[in-house]
Design a protein around this motif. Structure first.
Motif, mmCIF file in Angstrom:
data_model
loop_
_atom_site.group_PDB
_atom_site.id
_atom_site.type_symbol
_atom_site.label_atom_id
_atom_site.label_comp_id
_atom_site.label_asym_id
_atom_site.label_seq_id
_atom_site.Cartn_x
_atom_site.Cartn_y
_atom_site.Cartn_z
ATOM 1 N N ASN A 30 0.822 -1.213 0.000
ATOM 2 C CA ASN A 30 0.000 0.000 0.000
ATOM 3 C C ASN A 30 0.855 1.262 0.000
ATOM 4 O OD1 ASN A 30 -2.705 -1.011 -0.025
ATOM 5 N ND2 ASN A 30 -2.377 -1.731 2.050
ATOM 6 N N ALA A 31 1.911 1.269 0.795
ATOM 7 C CA ALA A 31 2.769 2.458 0.871
ATOM 8 C C ALA A 31 3.438 2.739 -0.469
ATOM 9 C CB ALA A 31 3.822 2.274 1.969
ATOM 10 N N PHE A 32 3.935 1.700 -1.124
ATOM 11 C CA PHE A 32 4.610 1.902 -2.402
ATOM 12 C C PHE A 32 3.623 2.187 -3.529
ATOM 13 C CE2 PHE A 32 8.315 0.451 -0.171
ATOM 14 C CZ PHE A 32 9.339 1.136 -0.798
ATOM 15 N N ALA A 33 2.431 1.591 -3.489
ATOM 16 C CA ALA A 33 1.417 1.920 -4.495
ATOM 17 C C ALA A 33 1.019 3.382 -4.368
ATOM 18 C CB ALA A 33 0.194 1.017 -4.338
ATOM 19 N N LEU A 34 0.803 3.824 -3.141
ATOM 20 C CA LEU A 34 0.437 5.224 -2.915
ATOM 21 C C LEU A 34 1.586 6.153 -3.294
ATOM 22 C CD1 LEU A 34 -1.742 7.128 -1.925
ATOM 23 C CD2 LEU A 34 -0.859 6.828 0.385
ATOM 24 N N ALA A 35 2.820 5.780 -2.963
ATOM 25 C CA ALA A 35 3.976 6.604 -3.323
ATOM 26 C C ALA A 35 4.125 6.711 -4.838
ATOM 27 C CB ALA A 35 5.249 6.026 -2.707
ATOM 28 N N ALA A 36 3.890 5.613 -5.543
ATOM 29 C CA ALA A 36 3.981 5.640 -7.002
ATOM 30 C C ALA A 36 2.914 6.558 -7.587
ATOM 31 C CB ALA A 36 3.846 4.226 -7.570
ATOM 32 N N TYR A 37 1.706 6.489 -7.047
ATOM 33 C CA TYR A 37 0.636 7.375 -7.516
ATOM 34 C C TYR A 37 0.970 8.842 -7.223
ATOM 35 C CZ TYR A 37 -3.586 10.078 -7.640
ATOM 36 O OH TYR A 37 -4.483 11.077 -7.892
ATOM 37 N N VAL A 38 1.395 9.115 -6.001
ATOM 38 C CA VAL A 38 1.731 10.490 -5.612
ATOM 39 C C VAL A 38 2.855 11.026 -6.496
ATOM 40 C CG1 VAL A 38 2.783 11.873 -3.761
ATOM 41 C CG2 VAL A 38 0.889 10.331 -3.246
ATOM 42 N N ALA A 39 3.869 10.211 -6.753
ATOM 43 C CA ALA A 39 4.981 10.644 -7.600
ATOM 44 C C ALA A 39 4.517 10.899 -9.031
ATOM 45 C CB ALA A 39 6.086 9.597 -7.578
ATOM 46 N N TRP A 40 3.546 10.111 -9.491
ATOM 47 C CA TRP A 40 3.015 10.306 -10.837
ATOM 48 C C TRP A 40 2.170 11.583 -10.909
ATOM 49 C CZ3 TRP A 40 -2.091 10.526 -12.397
ATOM 50 C CH2 TRP A 40 -2.283 10.567 -13.780
#
Length: 131
Positions: free
Chosen positions: A56-66
């Motif tokens: 969840n943390a990395f999925a959210l981080a990837a979305y936020v970075a995008w």
């Protein structure tokens, strides 16, 4: 537009679209693998592999970075801290959080890719389909 109801923020729809597949993959893998946690918890539904916190943390981080490119460093740092905390707290092995991170980033990438094409009407008025 499935989640295009008035009053639902587009970012909330997009985050949901990124997190749901990651969690489905994590839960399926937990039940299939059944790895005992480092602290000895052996409940199959609470398997150690993969780490859902890391996914969840990395999925959210990837979305936020995008979505907000300038937020890449803090988002990545936050995800790394979540993953490290799971190992530090003796709830996961390092491999558990690495697999969880891969699932999270992979899930986010697939959803973002899908949303640019066939999924653009599903995510509605959000930004996913327009990048």
């Amino acid at each position: 537009e499935v989640l295009a109801a008035p009053g639902i923020d587009p970012a909330a729809r997009e985050i949901l679209a990124v997190l749901v597949p990651a969690n489905v993959a994590v839960e399926a893998m937990k039940r299939a693998v059944g790895r005992v946690r480092p602290d000895g918890d052996s409940k199959r539904s609470n398997s150690s592999l993969p780490s859902s916190h890391a996914a969840n943390a990395f999925a959210l981080a990837a979305y936020v970075a995008w979505r907000w490119r300038r937020a890449l460093a803090p988002a990545a740092l936050g995800a790394l801290l979540v993953a490290a905390s799971r190992v530090y707290l003796n709830r996961h092995f390092v491999s558990d959080v690495l697999v969880g991170a891969a699932i999270g980033v992979g899930s986010a990438w697939l959803v973002l890719w899908w949303a640019r094409g066939a999924g653009s009407s599903w995510v509605g008025r959000g930004r996913l389909g327009r990048r």
